[in-house]
Design a protein around this motif. Structure first.
Motif, PDB file in Angstrom:
ATOM      1  N   GLU A 115       0.933  -1.056   0.005  1.00  0.00           N
ATOM      2  CA  GLU A 115      -0.058   0.123   0.246  1.00  0.00           C
ATOM      3  C   GLU A 115       0.880   1.226  -0.023  1.00  0.00           C
ATOM      4  OE1 GLU A 115      -3.205   2.354   2.739  1.00  0.00           O
ATOM      5  OE2 GLU A 115      -2.509   0.365   3.340  1.00  0.00           O
ATOM      6  N   PRO A 116       0.788   2.188  -1.032  1.00  0.00           N
ATOM      7  CA  PRO A 116       1.686   3.306  -0.838  1.00  0.00           C
ATOM      8  C   PRO A 116       1.571   4.092   0.261  1.00  0.00           C
ATOM      9  CG  PRO A 116       0.319   2.997  -3.049  1.00  0.00           C
ATOM     10  CD  PRO A 116      -0.111   2.141  -1.993  1.00  0.00           C
ATOM     11  N   ALA A 117       2.842   4.573   0.617  1.00  0.00           N
ATOM     12  CA  ALA A 117       2.930   5.566   1.746  1.00  0.00           C
ATOM     13  C   ALA A 117       2.196   5.303   3.096  1.00  0.00           C
ATOM     14  CB  ALA A 117       2.361   6.764   1.219  1.00  0.00           C
ATOM     15  N   SER A 118       2.528   3.869   3.463  1.00  0.00           N
ATOM     16  CA  SER A 118       1.794   3.208   4.428  1.00  0.00           C
ATOM     17  C   SER A 118       2.752   2.879   5.814  1.00  0.00           C
ATOM     18  CB  SER A 118       1.127   1.917   4.235  1.00  0.00           C
ATOM     19  OG  SER A 118       1.814   1.051   3.482  1.00  0.00           O
ATOM     20  N   PHE A 119       3.922   3.043   5.541  1.00  0.00           N
ATOM     21  CA  PHE A 119       4.852   2.930   6.440  1.00  0.00           C
ATOM     22  C   PHE A 119       5.997   3.988   6.851  1.00  0.00           C
ATOM     23  CE2 PHE A 119       4.054  -1.277   4.996  1.00  0.00           C
ATOM     24  CZ  PHE A 119       4.142  -1.897   6.027  1.00  0.00           C
ATOM     25  N   ASP A 120       6.169   4.079   8.189  1.00  0.00           N
ATOM     26  CA  ASP A 120       6.898   5.334   8.764  1.00  0.00           C
ATOM     27  C   ASP A 120       8.784   4.661   8.497  1.00  0.00           C
ATOM     28  OD1 ASP A 120       4.988   7.039   9.945  1.00  0.00           O
ATOM     29  OD2 ASP A 120       4.600   5.333  10.797  1.00  0.00           O
ATOM     30  N   LEU A 121       9.002   3.348   8.864  1.00  0.00           N
ATOM     31  CA  LEU A 121      10.366   2.950   8.955  1.00  0.00           C
ATOM     32  C   LEU A 121      10.356   1.680   7.994  1.00  0.00           C
ATOM     33  CD1 LEU A 121      12.962   3.071  10.200  1.00  0.00           C
ATOM     34  CD2 LEU A 121      11.941   1.845  12.156  1.00  0.00           C
ATOM     35  N   LEU A 122      11.418   1.609   7.248  1.00  0.00           N
ATOM     36  CA  LEU A 122      11.950   0.541   6.368  1.00  0.00           C
ATOM     37  C   LEU A 122      13.144   0.193   6.890  1.00  0.00           C
ATOM     38  CD1 LEU A 122      11.798  -1.595   4.102  1.00  0.00           C
ATOM     39  CD2 LEU A 122      12.701   0.482   2.759  1.00  0.00           C
ATOM     40  N   LEU A 141      10.173  -0.532  -2.564  1.00  0.00           N
ATOM     41  CA  LEU A 141      10.024  -0.245  -1.091  1.00  0.00           C
ATOM     42  C   LEU A 141      10.013   1.003  -0.525  1.00  0.00           C
ATOM     43  CD1 LEU A 141      12.899  -2.998  -0.029  1.00  0.00           C
ATOM     44  CD2 LEU A 141      10.443  -3.053   0.544  1.00  0.00           C
ATOM     45  N   ARG A 142      10.661   2.067  -1.345  1.00  0.00           N
ATOM     46  CA  ARG A 142      10.473   3.461  -0.997  1.00  0.00           C
ATOM     47  C   ARG A 142       8.938   3.866  -1.361  1.00  0.00           C
ATOM     48  NH1 ARG A 142      10.445   8.497  -3.339  1.00  0.00           N
ATOM     49  NH2 ARG A 142      10.468   7.446  -5.622  1.00  0.00           N
ATOM     50  N   ARG A 143       8.288   3.435  -2.241  1.00  0.00           N
ATOM     51  CA  ARG A 143       6.808   3.665  -2.361  1.00  0.00           C
ATOM     52  C   ARG A 143       6.040   3.334  -1.314  1.00  0.00           C
ATOM     53  NH1 ARG A 143       8.402   2.601  -8.065  1.00  0.00           N
ATOM     54  NH2 ARG A 143       8.034   0.374  -7.821  1.00  0.00           N
ATOM     55  N   ALA A 144       6.177   2.197  -0.516  1.00  0.00           N
ATOM     56  CA  ALA A 144       5.797   1.839   0.590  1.00  0.00           C
ATOM     57  C   ALA A 144       5.884   3.027   1.869  1.00  0.00           C
ATOM     58  CB  ALA A 144       6.269   0.570   1.051  1.00  0.00           C
ATOM     59  N   LEU A 145       6.811   3.642   1.746  1.00  0.00           N
ATOM     60  CA  LEU A 145       6.982   4.616   2.770  1.00  0.00           C
ATOM     61  C   LEU A 145       6.541   5.923   2.548  1.00  0.00           C
ATOM     62  CD1 LEU A 145      10.877   4.482   3.149  1.00  0.00           C
ATOM     63  CD2 LEU A 145       9.381   3.834   4.997  1.00  0.00           C
ATOM     64  N   LYS A 146       5.692   6.429   3.707  1.00  0.00           N
ATOM     65  CA  LYS A 146       5.288   7.626   3.815  1.00  0.00           C
ATOM     66  C   LYS A 146       6.421   8.912   3.380  1.00  0.00           C
ATOM     67  CE  LYS A 146       2.378   6.609   7.783  1.00  0.00           C
ATOM     68  NZ  LYS A 146       1.912   6.941   9.160  1.00  0.00           N
ATOM     69  N   PRO A 147       5.900  10.158   2.752  1.00  0.00           N
ATOM     70  CA  PRO A 147       6.651  10.921   2.309  1.00  0.00           C
ATOM     71  C   PRO A 147       7.939  11.256   3.409  1.00  0.00           C
ATOM     72  CG  PRO A 147       4.474  11.509   1.588  1.00  0.00           C
ATOM     73  CD  PRO A 147       4.552  10.257   2.595  1.00  0.00           C
ATOM     74  N   ALA A 148       7.739  11.290   4.667  1.00  0.00           N
ATOM     75  CA  ALA A 148       8.614  11.827   5.744  1.00  0.00           C
ATOM     76  C   ALA A 148       9.281  10.480   6.253  1.00  0.00           C
ATOM     77  CB  ALA A 148       7.845  12.462   6.780  1.00  0.00           C
ATOM     78  N   GLY A 149       9.150   9.351   5.521  1.00  0.00           N
ATOM     79  CA  GLY A 149       9.589   8.020   6.132  1.00  0.00           C
ATOM     80  C   GLY A 149      11.230   7.764   5.923  1.00  0.00           C
ATOM     81  N   ARG A 150      11.734   6.786   6.609  1.00  0.00           N
ATOM     82  CA  ARG A 150      13.069   6.863   6.691  1.00  0.00           C
ATOM     83  C   ARG A 150      13.403   5.334   6.633  1.00  0.00           C
ATOM     84  NH1 ARG A 150      10.494   6.864  11.511  1.00  0.00           N
ATOM     85  NH2 ARG A 150      11.561   6.014  13.291  1.00  0.00           N
ATOM     86  N   LEU A 151      14.688   5.094   6.368  1.00  0.00           N
ATOM     87  CA  LEU A 151      15.242   3.605   5.931  1.00  0.00           C
ATOM     88  C   LEU A 151      16.210   3.395   6.931  1.00  0.00           C
ATOM     89  CD1 LEU A 151      16.199   1.365   3.984  1.00  0.00           C
ATOM     90  CD2 LEU A 151      17.380   2.853   2.861  1.00  0.00           C
ATOM     91  N   ALA A 152      16.500   2.405   7.593  1.00  0.00           N
ATOM     92  CA  ALA A 152      17.741   1.939   8.246  1.00  0.00           C
ATOM     93  C   ALA A 152      17.946   0.366   8.105  1.00  0.00           C
ATOM     94  CB  ALA A 152      17.496   2.178   9.666  1.00  0.00           C
TER      95      ALA A 152
END
Length: 286
Positions: A115-122, A141-152
């Motif tokens: 689901e697009p833009a559905s996660f805060d953290l990957l 995977l980035r498409r699943a992150l919210k616009p202010a989401g982050r990756l670690a």
């Protein structure tokens, strides 16, 4: 056994993690978690999950990191563990603590319709180095992150910086031919050792503010069980195990003796600790 529908170029990896090798990893989940648990601690510290957030844990394996993220974001958050390995996800589902806000999905992250833009953290602990097309995978995977989401995520640095894995392999190479070298753009455990390559992939997938922090850790490959436990662990999973596949029993026994000889100098009480070297990679969705 169920296997996920995946990207065609990921077929070999999907087959590997659903075959005997994937089952061995699942069977050794408790021991591996003792070995890799400190790396999860570093990752979670850097990822900074907050109560109420939604976390996507890629390559979650038997679920220990997903459990930890779910605890960090509970009660109002949620953690989704994703993996291509049915044997390992079966362990995760069986071990999941009751009452935590989490779920698991058998899927290939390269093509799964998040689901697009559905996660805060990957996040991921050693689960993202096996994509055949990493830019396409991380873009999905980035498409699943919210616009202010982050990756670690955590990944291994160069093999030469990880003697915990390479010392047993070098001992095995006294008895068997070396495995074919892995190309710099091919998937594998050390595929993200290059800072330049990781940065190029993540920026190509649309991530920003990419940062890579090196960490060195002592890896007790005996997991407190003494020299024989270290030798047996090296022979069950990892590069030394792969190098010995298909060779006769006498070769296996000779290699086992060489591994024991190579590891003996590192034995202190019941521990056999060698250096491990990782990157903690962080980035923003854009």
């Amino acid at each position: 056994m169920e296997r996920p529908a995946g990207h065609a170029e990921n077929a070999d990896q999907i087959a590997y993690w659903n075959g005997p090798s994937g089952q061995r990893w699942a069977d050794r989940h408790a021991a591996q978690e003792k070995l890799l648990g400190p790396i999860a601690d570093v990752l979670i510290d850097r990822a900074k999950p907050k109560p109420g957030e939604r976390v996507l844990d890629v390559g979650c394996g038997s679920g220990a990191t997903t459990f930890a993220f779910a605890k960090a974001v509970a009660p109002d958050g949620f953690a989704l563990g994703l993996d291509v390995s049915e044997p390992m996800l079966a362990q995760a589902r069986a071990l999941a603590p009751k009452g935590l806000p989490l779920d698991f999905v058998l899927a290939d992250a390269t093509v799964y319709p998040f689901e697009p833009a559905s996660f805060d953290l990957l996040a991921s602990r050693f689960g993202v180095m096996f994509f055949a097309d990493p830019i396409a995978s991380f873009a999905n995977l980035r498409r699943a992150l919210k616009p202010a989401g982050r990756l670690a995520f955590a990944c291994w640095r160069e093999p030469k910086e990880n003697p915990w894995a390479m010392a047993p392999l070098m001992a095995v190479y006294k008895h068997v031919p070396k495995m074919p070298p892995v190309g710099p753009e091919e998937p594998g455990p050390f595929a993200f050792a290059s800072e330049e390559r990781v940065t190029r992939i993540l920026k190509g997938a649309g991530f920003a503010d990419v940062a890579m922090e090196p960490h060195n850790l002592a890896m007790d490959i005996a997991i407190g069980g003494g020299l024989e436990a270290a030798v047996d662990g090296s022979l069950q999973i990892g590069p030394a195990s792969r190098a010995l596949q298909g060779h006769p029993p006498e070769t296996y026994e000779a290699a086992k003796a060489s591994i024991r000889e190579a590891l003996a100098p590192f034995l202190k009480e019941q521990n056999v600790a060698l250096q491990g070297a990782i990157w903690i990679v962080t980035a923003k969705a854009g």
